[in-house]
Design a protein around this motif. Sequence first.
Motif, short mmCIF file in Angstrom:
data_model
loop_
_atom_site.label_atom_id
_atom_site.label_comp_id
_atom_site.label_asym_id
_atom_site.label_seq_id
_atom_site.Cartn_x
_atom_site.Cartn_y
_atom_site.Cartn_z
N GLY A 123 0.82 -1.21 0.00
CA GLY A 123 0.00 0.00 0.00
C GLY A 123 0.85 1.26 0.00
N VAL A 124 1.96 1.24 0.76
CA VAL A 124 2.88 2.39 0.80
C VAL A 124 3.49 2.63 -0.58
N LEU A 125 3.90 1.55 -1.25
CA LEU A 125 4.52 1.67 -2.57
C LEU A 125 3.52 2.15 -3.63
N GLU A 126 2.27 1.74 -3.48
CA GLU A 126 1.23 2.21 -4.40
C GLU A 126 0.90 3.68 -4.15
N THR A 127 0.78 4.03 -2.88
CA THR A 127 0.45 5.40 -2.48
C THR A 127 1.47 6.40 -2.97
N SER A 128 2.74 6.01 -2.96
CA SER A 128 3.81 6.93 -3.36
C SER A 128 4.23 6.72 -4.81
N PHE A 129 3.39 6.05 -5.59
CA PHE A 129 3.59 5.88 -7.03
C PHE A 129 4.92 5.20 -7.37
N VAL A 130 5.24 4.15 -6.64
CA VAL A 130 6.42 3.34 -6.98
C VAL A 130 5.99 2.14 -7.81
N ASN A 144 -14.90 -14.97 -16.68
CA ASN A 144 -14.13 -16.22 -16.78
C ASN A 144 -14.38 -17.03 -18.05
N PHE A 145 -15.41 -16.69 -18.84
CA PHE A 145 -15.70 -17.43 -20.07
C PHE A 145 -15.70 -18.95 -19.83
N ASN A 146 -16.35 -19.35 -18.74
CA ASN A 146 -16.47 -20.76 -18.37
C ASN A 146 -15.14 -21.45 -18.11
N LYS A 147 -14.13 -20.67 -17.79
CA LYS A 147 -12.82 -21.23 -17.45
C LYS A 147 -12.43 -20.77 -16.05
N ARG A 148 -11.64 -21.56 -15.39
CA ARG A 148 -11.08 -21.10 -14.12
C ARG A 148 -9.96 -20.13 -14.43
N ILE A 149 -10.02 -18.95 -13.84
CA ILE A 149 -9.02 -17.93 -14.15
C ILE A 149 -8.24 -17.54 -12.90
N VAL A 150 -7.06 -17.01 -13.13
CA VAL A 150 -6.22 -16.49 -12.06
C VAL A 150 -6.86 -15.21 -11.51
N LYS A 151 -6.93 -15.11 -10.19
CA LYS A 151 -7.57 -13.94 -9.58
C LYS A 151 -6.60 -13.05 -8.80
N MET A 152 -5.32 -13.42 -8.79
CA MET A 152 -4.31 -12.59 -8.12
C MET A 152 -3.81 -11.51 -9.09
N PRO A 153 -3.53 -10.30 -8.59
CA PRO A 153 -2.98 -9.26 -9.48
C PRO A 153 -1.50 -9.49 -9.77
N LYS A 154 -1.00 -8.81 -10.80
CA LYS A 154 0.44 -8.78 -11.07
C LYS A 154 0.98 -7.44 -10.60
N ILE A 155 2.28 -7.36 -10.37
CA ILE A 155 2.86 -6.07 -9.97
C ILE A 155 3.81 -5.54 -11.05
N TYR A 156 3.72 -4.23 -11.24
CA TYR A 156 4.59 -3.52 -12.17
C TYR A 156 5.04 -2.21 -11.52
N PHE A 157 6.17 -1.68 -11.96
CA PHE A 157 6.68 -0.41 -11.45
C PHE A 157 6.24 0.73 -12.36
N TYR A 158 6.08 1.92 -11.76
CA TYR A 158 5.74 3.09 -12.56
C TYR A 158 6.90 3.58 -13.41
N ASP A 159 8.12 3.12 -13.08
CA ASP A 159 9.28 3.51 -13.89
C ASP A 159 10.27 2.36 -13.98
N THR A 160 10.67 2.03 -15.21
CA THR A 160 11.58 0.89 -15.42
C THR A 160 13.01 1.22 -14.99
N GLY A 161 13.41 2.49 -15.08
CA GLY A 161 14.75 2.87 -14.65
C GLY A 161 14.93 2.63 -13.16
N LEU A 162 13.91 2.97 -12.39
CA LEU A 162 13.94 2.73 -10.95
C LEU A 162 13.99 1.23 -10.66
N ALA A 163 13.19 0.45 -11.38
CA ALA A 163 13.19 -1.01 -11.19
C ALA A 163 14.55 -1.59 -11.54
#
Length: 385
Positions: free
Chosen positions: A223-230, A240-259
């Motif tokens: 939450g801290v990293l999201e709040t401060s736009f990291v 789901n289109f009748n399929k079992r789907i993944v329900k967990m989110p993925k994480i990405y950074f707002y800037d690739t240079g920082l990552a």
Amino acid sequence: MIKREAEKIILSLAEQFKAVAIIGPRQSGKTTLVRYIFKNKPYVNFENPDIRLYAMEDPRGFLSNYPDGAVFDEVQRVPEIFSYLQQILDESNNNGLFIITGSNNFLLQETISQSLAGRVGYLKLLPLTLNEIKDNKSTASQLIFKGFYPSLYSNSIKSSLWYSNYINTYVERDVRLIKNISNLVTFEKFLRLCAGRIGQLLNMNSLAIEIGVDNKTISAWIGVLETSFVLFRLQPYHKNFNKRIVKMPKIYFYDTGLAAALLGIQNSNQLDLHPFRGALFENMIIVDLLKTRFNKAKTNNLYFWRDNVGNEIDVLLDNGATITPIEIKSGQTVTTDYFKGIKYWNKLTKKEGGYVVYGGTMAQKRSNNITVVPYSKINNINNEE
């Protein structure tokens, strides 16, 4: 100054709302942009301790100095001022009176929603887009490594030095403002581990075990990293289109240079053969699509989709009436494998169309209305509601 795509919509918001709030990560160019657009308004920076103390101790007296409005920078530092600002806005017939900026999403949105709801137009300003940079000479690896903060394009500072300072400032200062985290060394380790999970499903339990804290702490720190736009969470598409789907989110950074800096990558040549290159390239494209949305004052409409047997779409653009699939490939040569995900999706949804964004330079039109787009031209992707 690099011309920003958000300039036009900020002016439009100022014509429609009594105040405009521009939020985004530190160093994303908020101050430079608003001072350029509203050059006739007085400028006040609440990072200045004297000004901050004056505004906190005597908010009425402080605001009386600005009868025709002002630009208030880093306004989350003085949340007390919002209640008094509300009365001024309500009594005024003028739009675009106050322009406020902040680098803390939670604090700013919480105080605005309590005091200034309906009076403020919002815009999130992230670092530069690929289209704003207009760099046709750098390779994808060079762009990923350098990142997209405006300072890196207006000064001759080395990006590795800039990010080292940015990380230290962020951990030592901004994190303490948002949440009283006692062990900053552990938090910085957590930050680096998150960079190693770009494009992966967010498994808080795994992070908790590796860091040695509980799941609640990991959730709070995310939450801290999201709040401060990291970083941000890319949510899974819900149908789901009748399929079992993944329900967990993925994480990405707002800037690739920082990552890249957090991953310990020293130069762009090292990135060429790095195991994280594909994930960082994907991150660059996804966040660029997000920047383009935010620059138009629109909300995030990006999702990913994956079922339980591994069929996956990197990005879905949800425009209400239409869902557009996008596959992201860092390679410079188009192969038939690049189209597998979109073809499966189109068969499942009984639609056609979509985009493949790749690391090459040639645009192509393929069968079933699928378009191959070079990464440098992703602003050509239609993402309108």
